[in-house]
Design an enzyme around this catalytic site. Structure first.
Site, PDB file in Angstrom:
ATOM      1  N   SER A   1     -10.366  -0.581   6.710  1.00 30.03           N
ATOM      2  CA  SER A   1      -9.731  -0.541   5.388  1.00 30.03           C
ATOM      3  C   SER A   1      -8.944  -1.770   4.955  1.00 30.03           C
ATOM      4  CB  SER A   1      -8.824   0.679   5.280  1.00 30.03           C
ATOM      5  OG  SER A   1      -9.623   1.796   5.037  1.00 30.03           O
TER       6      SER A   1
ATOM      7  N   SER B   1      -9.984   1.646   2.450  1.00 31.50           N
ATOM      8  CA  SER B   1      -9.124   2.440   1.603  1.00 31.50           C
ATOM      9  C   SER B   1      -8.015   1.631   0.935  1.00 31.50           C
ATOM     10  CB  SER B   1      -8.469   3.548   2.450  1.00 31.50           C
ATOM     11  OG  SER B   1      -7.608   2.986   3.426  1.00 31.50           O
TER      12      SER B   1
ATOM     13  N   LYS C   1       0.851  -1.193   0.000  1.00 28.67           N
ATOM     14  CA  LYS C   1       0.000   0.000   0.000  1.00 28.67           C
ATOM     15  C   LYS C   1       0.888   1.245   0.000  1.00 28.67           C
ATOM     16  CE  LYS C   1      -4.007   2.012   2.420  1.00 28.67           C
ATOM     17  NZ  LYS C   1      -4.967   1.879   3.540  1.00 28.67           N
TER      18      LYS C   1
END
Ligand code: GLN
Length: 484
Positions: free
Chosen positions: A174, A150, A75
């Site tokens: 998330s 997210s 990420k």
């Protein structure tokens, strides 16, 4: 190779069935072939091949662990030395991290090969991966639908079998929510289990990094590499890390599973409810005791979270002032103009909304009414879980009220978007660990169940999830078009 588990990959590398360079090339080709998913902000193909060459050397010298030479997607929130770390924002579009996050460093040490940096909601604020400066990520199960947020890019990359593993962060859901919507496994560890050093801060008392994989077993390998005490993070806990793969095969017979009545009331989709009930029946058939419990303050979690998280974000994001990091506006008239324009030109709408809510909630005269009240509610929510864990080993429920929704469907209605976090957010407020695993499909879209554990009970969660995955194959389903 793309459909092999981590232990199969490790074995193949060890036995010389394929090299890490071959495996990495295969993943890089898939990353390029499926670039329309928009799962990556930065592809690191060339760098990955160099890492793979080094991993092959280590394997040859028999100086390797289970993840040496295994590709991973990261990420874009974990700082990586010399690599753009954007956090999904125009603000950091030109930011090259000057140091490694602890997680980045640990994955390097474990010999992982980083394929690229995954797309995400701007500063991890969102539930659908639509707030990214780099555009929305598409759900591999249906490209008109969101992958969840997210950490949507990481979840999509694993679901599309571009990478066997990926990292994510979970402030209010998330990791679990995109895992559910993409049909993969994702674990949010206990707060303090994984270092936050170098993980760009959203809401510091809630943020926690964790693993994505196809299965719980794969997640166990990645969590093993990520977890551990870090003196650079003052909220990291100095507690030994167990061997997460060791307890996967423990018997779950006689264990008590709590089913919170509040998670099965109004708001839960009928299709999802049926699928979760089937999973509960499965556990019952394994000899688990199913017990109805109550988490009475569940309905207060969203209002409390959406005061606390914005309050912390308004403070954390004050560092982006056009001077120290990232974006700076052109030709500022004076200091004030520099701050105003740099921030208004580089932050997206959702980030601005959160900063405004947070600043308001923390301002004199409103602090007691909003922020303090929200913190009191946070206590009540933690107490609900504390009482529940006096009676049960794990808590089981849905991860999300519905499967994935269409891209654009909720973007004009932030409150409806916030409501999709109903089952995940209270876990962060309490600091507990939870895992989402795929357990069915509705209309061709995956559905996830959530298992919540007591503090530092990651082993228990992985054990419960692994037992289910030994007997079911939802975690092995690959979206149509990606199984070739
Ligand atoms: N959807 C929640 C939010 O927007 C949670 C996001 C997260 O876990 N990073 O804040």
């Amino acid at each position: 190779m793309y459909d092999l588990s981590v232990s199969q990959l490790a074995e193949g590398l060890r036995n010389g069935d394929f090299s890490s360079v071959e495996l990495t090339q295969h993943c890089v080709e898939r990353m390029q072939k499926f670039s329309d998913l928009n799962a990556f902000i930065t592809e690191l193909g060339e760098r990955a091949i160099l890492q793979a060459q080094n991993a092959d050397k280590l394997i040859k010298e028999k100086n390797h662990g289970p993840l040496t030479g295994v590709p991973i997607a990261t990420k874009d929130i974990f700082c990586m030395y010399g690599v753009k770390t954007s956090c999904g924002s125009k603000m950091l579009d030109s930011f090259i991290a000057p140091y490694d996050a602890t997680v980045t460093h640990k994955l390097d040490q474990a010999g992982c090969v980083t394929l690229g940096r995954t797309n995400m909601d701007e500063f991890a604020m969102g539930s659908s991966n639509e707030t990214s400066y780099y555009g929305p990520v598409k759900n591999p199960w249906n490209k008109d639908y969101v992958p969840g947020g997210s950490s949507g890019g990481s979840a999509a990359a694993v679901a599309a079998r571009i990478a066997p593993l990926a990292t994510g962060t979970d402030t209010g859901g998330s990791i679990r929510q995109p895992a559910a919507l993409c049909g993969i496994t994702g674990l949010k560890p206990t707060y303090g289990r994984v270092s936050r050093y170098g993980m760009i801060a959203y809401a510091s008392s809630l943020d926690q990094g964790g693993p994505f994989g196809a299965s719980a077993e794969d997640c166990a390998y990645l969590l093993q590499a990520m977890a551990g005490f870090d003196e650079k993070d003052s909220t990291s806990l100095d507690k030994a890390v167990p061997d997460y793969t060791q307890s996967l095969n423990d018997s779950i017979k006689g264990k008590v599973i709590g089913i919170p009545e509040e998670y099965f009331s109004e708001g839960l989709g009928v299709g999802v409810k049926e699928i979760i009930q089937t999973a509960i029946t499965w556990y019952e058939q394994q000899g688990c005791e199913i017990k109805s419990i109550s988490l009475p303050n569940t309905d207060l979690a969203i209002p409390a979270y959406y005061v606390i998280a914005p309050a912390e974000c308004s403070s954390n994001l004050s560092r982006y002032d056009g001077v120290r990091f990232g974006y700076r506006c052109d030709d500022p008239k004076d200091m004030r103009d520099l701050y105003d324009r740099s921030r208004s030109e580089a932050f997206g709408d959702e980030v601005k909304r959160r900063i405004m809510i947070g600043t308001y909630a923390l301002s004199a005269g409103y602090y007691d009414a909003y922020y303090l009240k929200a913190q009191q509610i946070r206590h009540l929510i933690s107490d609900d879980f504390k009482k529940a864990f006096e009676q049960v080993d794990v808590i089981l429920g849905p991860t999300t009220p519905e499967p994935a929704f269409k891209i654009g469907e909720k973007t004009n209605d932030p409150v409806t978007m916030y409501l999709s976090d109903i089952y995940t957010i209270s876990i962060n407020l309490a600091g507990l660990p939870a895992i989402s695993i795929p357990c069915g499909q509705q209309g061709g879209l995956p559905v996830g169940m959530q298992l919540i554990g007591n503090y530092f009970a990651e082993e228990t969660l992985l054990n419960f999830a692994h037992q289910y995955q030994l007997d079911t194959d939802w975690h092995q389903q690959i979206p149509p078009g990606f199984n070739e």
